[in-house]
Write a protein that holds these residues in place. Sequence first.
Motif, PDB file in Angstrom:
ATOM      1  N   VAL A  53       0.985  -1.202  -0.104  1.00  0.00           N
ATOM      2  CA  VAL A  53       0.214   0.095  -0.054  1.00  0.00           C
ATOM      3  C   VAL A  53       1.038   1.126   0.037  1.00  0.00           C
ATOM      4  O   VAL A  53       1.982   1.258   0.547  1.00  0.00           O
ATOM      5  CB  VAL A  53      -1.068   0.038   1.038  1.00  0.00           C
ATOM      6  CG1 VAL A  53      -1.983  -1.080   1.022  1.00  0.00           C
ATOM      7  CG2 VAL A  53      -0.150  -0.349   2.446  1.00  0.00           C
ATOM      8  N   PHE A  54       0.377   2.065  -0.640  1.00  0.00           N
ATOM      9  CA  PHE A  54       1.117   3.457  -0.751  1.00  0.00           C
ATOM     10  C   PHE A  54       0.658   4.811  -0.642  1.00  0.00           C
ATOM     11  O   PHE A  54      -0.641   4.900  -0.375  1.00  0.00           O
ATOM     12  CB  PHE A  54       1.922   3.347  -2.237  1.00  0.00           C
ATOM     13  CG  PHE A  54       2.521   2.209  -2.617  1.00  0.00           C
ATOM     14  CD1 PHE A  54       3.675   1.928  -2.656  1.00  0.00           C
ATOM     15  CD2 PHE A  54       1.724   1.259  -3.354  1.00  0.00           C
ATOM     16  CE1 PHE A  54       4.373   0.754  -2.888  1.00  0.00           C
ATOM     17  CE2 PHE A  54       2.249  -0.221  -3.625  1.00  0.00           C
ATOM     18  CZ  PHE A  54       3.606  -0.002  -3.542  1.00  0.00           C
ATOM     19  N   THR A  55       1.474   5.844  -0.410  1.00  0.00           N
ATOM     20  CA  THR A  55       0.727   7.204  -0.398  1.00  0.00           C
ATOM     21  C   THR A  55      -0.271   7.479  -1.200  1.00  0.00           C
ATOM     22  O   THR A  55      -0.396   7.106  -2.806  1.00  0.00           O
ATOM     23  CB  THR A  55       1.842   8.101  -0.434  1.00  0.00           C
ATOM     24  OG1 THR A  55       1.387   9.540  -0.009  1.00  0.00           O
ATOM     25  CG2 THR A  55       2.434   8.248  -1.794  1.00  0.00           C
ATOM     26  N   ALA A 183      10.238  -0.288  10.266  1.00  0.00           N
ATOM     27  CA  ALA A 183       9.530   0.940   9.810  1.00  0.00           C
ATOM     28  C   ALA A 183      10.540   2.068  10.110  1.00  0.00           C
ATOM     29  O   ALA A 183      11.518   1.923  11.045  1.00  0.00           O
ATOM     30  CB  ALA A 183       8.459   1.185  10.532  1.00  0.00           C
ATOM     31  N   LYS A 184      10.532   3.123   9.276  1.00  0.00           N
ATOM     32  CA  LYS A 184      11.113   4.427   9.718  1.00  0.00           C
ATOM     33  C   LYS A 184      10.038   5.544   9.643  1.00  0.00           C
ATOM     34  O   LYS A 184       9.207   5.354   8.609  1.00  0.00           O
ATOM     35  CB  LYS A 184      12.337   4.626   8.650  1.00  0.00           C
ATOM     36  CG  LYS A 184      12.173   4.715   7.432  1.00  0.00           C
ATOM     37  CD  LYS A 184      11.716   5.953   6.790  1.00  0.00           C
ATOM     38  CE  LYS A 184      12.897   7.241   7.423  1.00  0.00           C
ATOM     39  NZ  LYS A 184      12.234   8.435   7.369  1.00  0.00           N
ATOM     40  N   GLY A 185      10.362   6.379  10.122  1.00  0.00           N
ATOM     41  CA  GLY A 185       9.464   7.695  10.103  1.00  0.00           C
ATOM     42  C   GLY A 185       9.450   8.339  11.539  1.00  0.00           C
ATOM     43  O   GLY A 185       9.629   7.877  12.667  1.00  0.00           O
ATOM     44  N   ALA A 186       9.675   9.711  11.466  1.00  0.00           N
ATOM     45  CA  ALA A 186       9.570  10.616  12.721  1.00  0.00           C
ATOM     46  C   ALA A 186       8.726  11.792  12.282  1.00  0.00           C
ATOM     47  O   ALA A 186       8.505  12.308  13.191  1.00  0.00           O
ATOM     48  CB  ALA A 186      11.034  10.672  13.142  1.00  0.00           C
ATOM     49  N   GLY A 187       8.976  12.226  11.098  1.00  0.00           N
ATOM     50  CA  GLY A 187       8.380  13.535  10.979  1.00  0.00           C
ATOM     51  C   GLY A 187       7.505  13.255   9.449  1.00  0.00           C
ATOM     52  O   GLY A 187       7.872  12.194   8.769  1.00  0.00           O
ATOM     53  N   PRO A 191      -0.184   9.380   7.692  1.00  0.00           N
ATOM     54  CA  PRO A 191      -0.317   8.556   6.742  1.00  0.00           C
ATOM     55  C   PRO A 191      -1.736   8.353   5.921  1.00  0.00           C
ATOM     56  O   PRO A 191      -2.885   8.361   6.665  1.00  0.00           O
ATOM     57  CB  PRO A 191       0.061   7.006   7.326  1.00  0.00           C
ATOM     58  CG  PRO A 191       0.704   7.424   8.404  1.00  0.00           C
ATOM     59  CD  PRO A 191       0.233   8.658   9.075  1.00  0.00           C
ATOM     60  N   ASP A 192      -1.618   7.876   4.737  1.00  0.00           N
ATOM     61  CA  ASP A 192      -2.733   7.725   3.795  1.00  0.00           C
ATOM     62  C   ASP A 192      -2.456   6.651   2.970  1.00  0.00           C
ATOM     63  O   ASP A 192      -2.327   6.872   1.955  1.00  0.00           O
ATOM     64  CB  ASP A 192      -2.991   9.240   3.122  1.00  0.00           C
ATOM     65  CG  ASP A 192      -4.407   9.116   2.636  1.00  0.00           C
ATOM     66  OD1 ASP A 192      -5.251   8.137   2.889  1.00  0.00           O
ATOM     67  OD2 ASP A 192      -4.993  10.084   2.180  1.00  0.00           O
ATOM     68  N   MET A 193      -2.421   5.577   3.674  1.00  0.00           N
ATOM     69  CA  MET A 193      -2.426   4.031   2.838  1.00  0.00           C
ATOM     70  C   MET A 193      -1.103   3.413   3.685  1.00  0.00           C
ATOM     71  O   MET A 193      -1.336   2.271   3.699  1.00  0.00           O
ATOM     72  CB  MET A 193      -2.188   3.966   1.709  1.00  0.00           C
ATOM     73  CG  MET A 193      -3.530   4.287   0.812  1.00  0.00           C
ATOM     74  SD  MET A 193      -4.758   3.050   1.297  1.00  0.00           S
ATOM     75  CE  MET A 193      -4.160   1.743   0.723  1.00  0.00           C
ATOM     76  N   ALA A 194      -0.325   4.144   4.161  1.00  0.00           N
ATOM     77  CA  ALA A 194       0.987   3.448   4.749  1.00  0.00           C
ATOM     78  C   ALA A 194       1.544   4.645   5.641  1.00  0.00           C
ATOM     79  O   ALA A 194       1.196   5.641   5.898  1.00  0.00           O
ATOM     80  CB  ALA A 194       2.018   3.106   3.745  1.00  0.00           C
ATOM     81  N   THR A 195       2.933   4.372   6.084  1.00  0.00           N
ATOM     82  CA  THR A 195       3.631   5.381   6.847  1.00  0.00           C
ATOM     83  C   THR A 195       4.761   5.481   5.845  1.00  0.00           C
ATOM     84  O   THR A 195       5.061   4.708   5.039  1.00  0.00           O
ATOM     85  CB  THR A 195       3.954   5.098   8.285  1.00  0.00           C
ATOM     86  OG1 THR A 195       4.579   6.173   8.911  1.00  0.00           O
ATOM     87  CG2 THR A 195       4.943   3.963   8.354  1.00  0.00           C
ATOM     88  N   MET A 196       5.782   6.405   6.286  1.00  0.00           N
ATOM     89  CA  MET A 196       6.788   6.726   5.306  1.00  0.00           C
ATOM     90  C   MET A 196       7.323   5.364   4.809  1.00  0.00           C
ATOM     91  O   MET A 196       7.546   5.318   3.477  1.00  0.00           O
ATOM     92  CB  MET A 196       7.894   7.609   6.038  1.00  0.00           C
ATOM     93  CG  MET A 196       7.397   9.056   6.185  1.00  0.00           C
ATOM     94  SD  MET A 196       8.670  10.090   6.892  1.00  0.00           S
ATOM     95  CE  MET A 196       9.469  10.117   5.366  1.00  0.00           C
ATOM     96  N   SER A 235       6.505   9.763  -0.159  1.00  0.00           N
ATOM     97  CA  SER A 235       7.040   8.426  -0.250  1.00  0.00           C
ATOM     98  C   SER A 235       6.419   7.262   0.531  1.00  0.00           C
ATOM     99  O   SER A 235       7.003   6.136   0.636  1.00  0.00           O
ATOM    100  CB  SER A 235       8.592   8.345   0.288  1.00  0.00           C
ATOM    101  OG  SER A 235       9.363   9.597  -0.336  1.00  0.00           O
ATOM    102  N   ASP A 236       5.320   7.609   1.175  1.00  0.00           N
ATOM    103  CA  ASP A 236       4.639   6.303   1.874  1.00  0.00           C
ATOM    104  C   ASP A 236       4.606   5.160   1.314  1.00  0.00           C
ATOM    105  O   ASP A 236       3.989   4.903   0.161  1.00  0.00           O
ATOM    106  CB  ASP A 236       3.067   6.692   2.441  1.00  0.00           C
ATOM    107  CG  ASP A 236       3.201   7.934   3.339  1.00  0.00           C
ATOM    108  OD1 ASP A 236       4.189   8.202   4.020  1.00  0.00           O
ATOM    109  OD2 ASP A 236       1.960   8.285   3.556  1.00  0.00           O
ATOM    110  N   THR A 237       5.459   4.100   1.828  1.00  0.00           N
ATOM    111  CA  THR A 237       5.358   2.770   1.317  1.00  0.00           C
ATOM    112  C   THR A 237       5.280   1.757   2.316  1.00  0.00           C
ATOM    113  O   THR A 237       6.145   1.709   3.289  1.00  0.00           O
ATOM    114  CB  THR A 237       6.508   2.595   0.370  1.00  0.00           C
ATOM    115  OG1 THR A 237       6.785   3.531  -0.861  1.00  0.00           O
ATOM    116  CG2 THR A 237       6.755   1.123  -0.150  1.00  0.00           C
ATOM    117  N   LEU A 238       4.483   0.758   2.315  1.00  0.00           N
ATOM    118  CA  LEU A 238       4.262  -0.337   3.293  1.00  0.00           C
ATOM    119  C   LEU A 238       4.247  -1.716   2.244  1.00  0.00           C
ATOM    120  O   LEU A 238       3.248  -1.741   1.680  1.00  0.00           O
ATOM    121  CB  LEU A 238       3.074  -0.186   4.038  1.00  0.00           C
ATOM    122  CG  LEU A 238       2.742  -1.626   4.568  1.00  0.00           C
ATOM    123  CD1 LEU A 238       3.945  -2.000   5.852  1.00  0.00           C
ATOM    124  CD2 LEU A 238       1.570  -1.243   5.656  1.00  0.00           C
TER     125      LEU A 238
END
Length: 413
Positions: A53-55, A183-187, A191-196, A235-238
Motif C-alpha cells: 500500500v502506498f501514499t 519501519a522508519k518515520g519521525a516527521g 499516513p494515507d495508506m501507509a507510513t513513510m 514516499s509512503d510505502t508499506l
Amino acid sequence: MAAALSPLAPKSYPELPEIEGVRFAAGEAGIRYKGRTDVMLALFDKGTQVAGVFTKSRCPSAPVDWCRARLAGGKARALVVNSGNANAFTGKTGAQAAKLTATIAAKATGAPQTEIFLASTGVIGEPLDASKFVGVLEKLAARAKPGDMFDAATAIMTTDTYQKVATVGVEIDGVPVTLSGMAKGAGMIAPDMATMLAFVFTDAPIAAPALQAMLSKSVQGSFNAITVDSDTSTSDTLLLFATGAAKRRGAPEITAANDRRLAPFKMALDVLLLDLAHQVVKDGEGARKFVEITVVGAASNAAAKRIALSVANSPLVKTAIAGEDANWGRIVMAVGKAGEKADRDLLAIWFGDIRVATKGQRDPRYDEAEVSQLMKKPKIDISIEIGLGRGQATVWTCDLTKEYVEINGDYRS
C-alpha cells in the motif's frame, strides 16, 4: 549531529528470529550521510509473494511509481531502500534514477527487474545519484544473510532516533510461522495508506491476492490511525513479503483472504503493524508525550475517526499537551471544526479517567491539581463522548515541541 534518543524509545529491542527465504545486508553509498549506512538490500527466495500500500499523495516519489507498476505481478526477489534522498519531485530524472537503481540491483542479484522493489526516504526535490549504488549492491548481495534485519533497519533511518522493529510468532493450521517488520518515520507523518517506509516479512505460504486484501484492511487500524504532524509523505510505502518457506514444514498454501485458517495470521499482522505504527509516533520529531485519542458516540465509525484525527492534528491541542496543560477547550475546538455531527451540550471529555467537561461545560468536580499531575505522564489518554450515535475510533499522536521546529528548520542545513 545525531538527535538525542527519544524519551519514548523502547527500553529494549525484541530478538529478531531469522525468517527462512529472506536475507539482509546494509552498507554505505554516500547518498547524503557520511560515516553511516544509508542503503539496505533484502533478497528473497524465488516465488516470494508481495503486497503493498502506498501514499495517496498526488505528488508521489519515483520509487512509489516504480513499485505500483510492479505490484500486479505479485512476486518479489529483491528490495532496495536508501535514506538521505527521497527521489521525489525529481521528474524524468527521478524515474531514470529508479530504473538505474533496479538495473544495478538486477545485475548484482540476478533478479529480474520486474521483481525488484524500491523505496527512498530523505530530502525531497534533489536528484538521486543512483550511480553510487554501483559496486555497493554487489557487495551487499554477496554478504546478505538472514540475521541482519536490525542493521537493515538502521540504514533506512533519517531523523529517527531509534530503529523500529517488531516480530510476532503465530500458527497456520498448526504450523508455526513468523512475521517480522521494520519501519522508519519521525516527521511528515499523517499516513494515507501507509507510513513513510515499512517492510514486513513472513515465511508463511500466502498468495499475493490474499496478502493484499489482509494488508489493505489491517493498515486502517494501525498506520492509517497515526499522525505526528498532519503531513502525508510523498514516499509512503508499506510492503509485505511472504517467502512461503513454511510450506516445507507443512504449512498449507493459502490463496484466499477469507480462508478460516488465516484468522490467527490476520490477528498477528494487526498486532505487528500496530506495534510498528506506535513506534513511529513515539519517535515523532521532538516528541515527549505519546497520546491516545478515543472518540465514541459519533454518527459513524468514519465520523469518529475524522473527529479523532482533527484533535490529533491540532497544533493547539498538541502544544498544550507539550506544556502539560489539560486545555480541554482546545479539544472542544478541534471537535467542532472536524466537519462531523456534534452537539456542544452532549459532549464529554476525559483525560485518563478524569472527566474534565460534560454537558457543554466544565465538569463540576473538575480538579486542576489532579489533572495537572496526570499531564506529567509520558502517555496521555484522551476520551471524547460525542453522544450522537455508536461510531467509535482510536488514533495515536504525540505532542508538538520546540524541538520539532528546530529539527525541521535545520533539516537541509
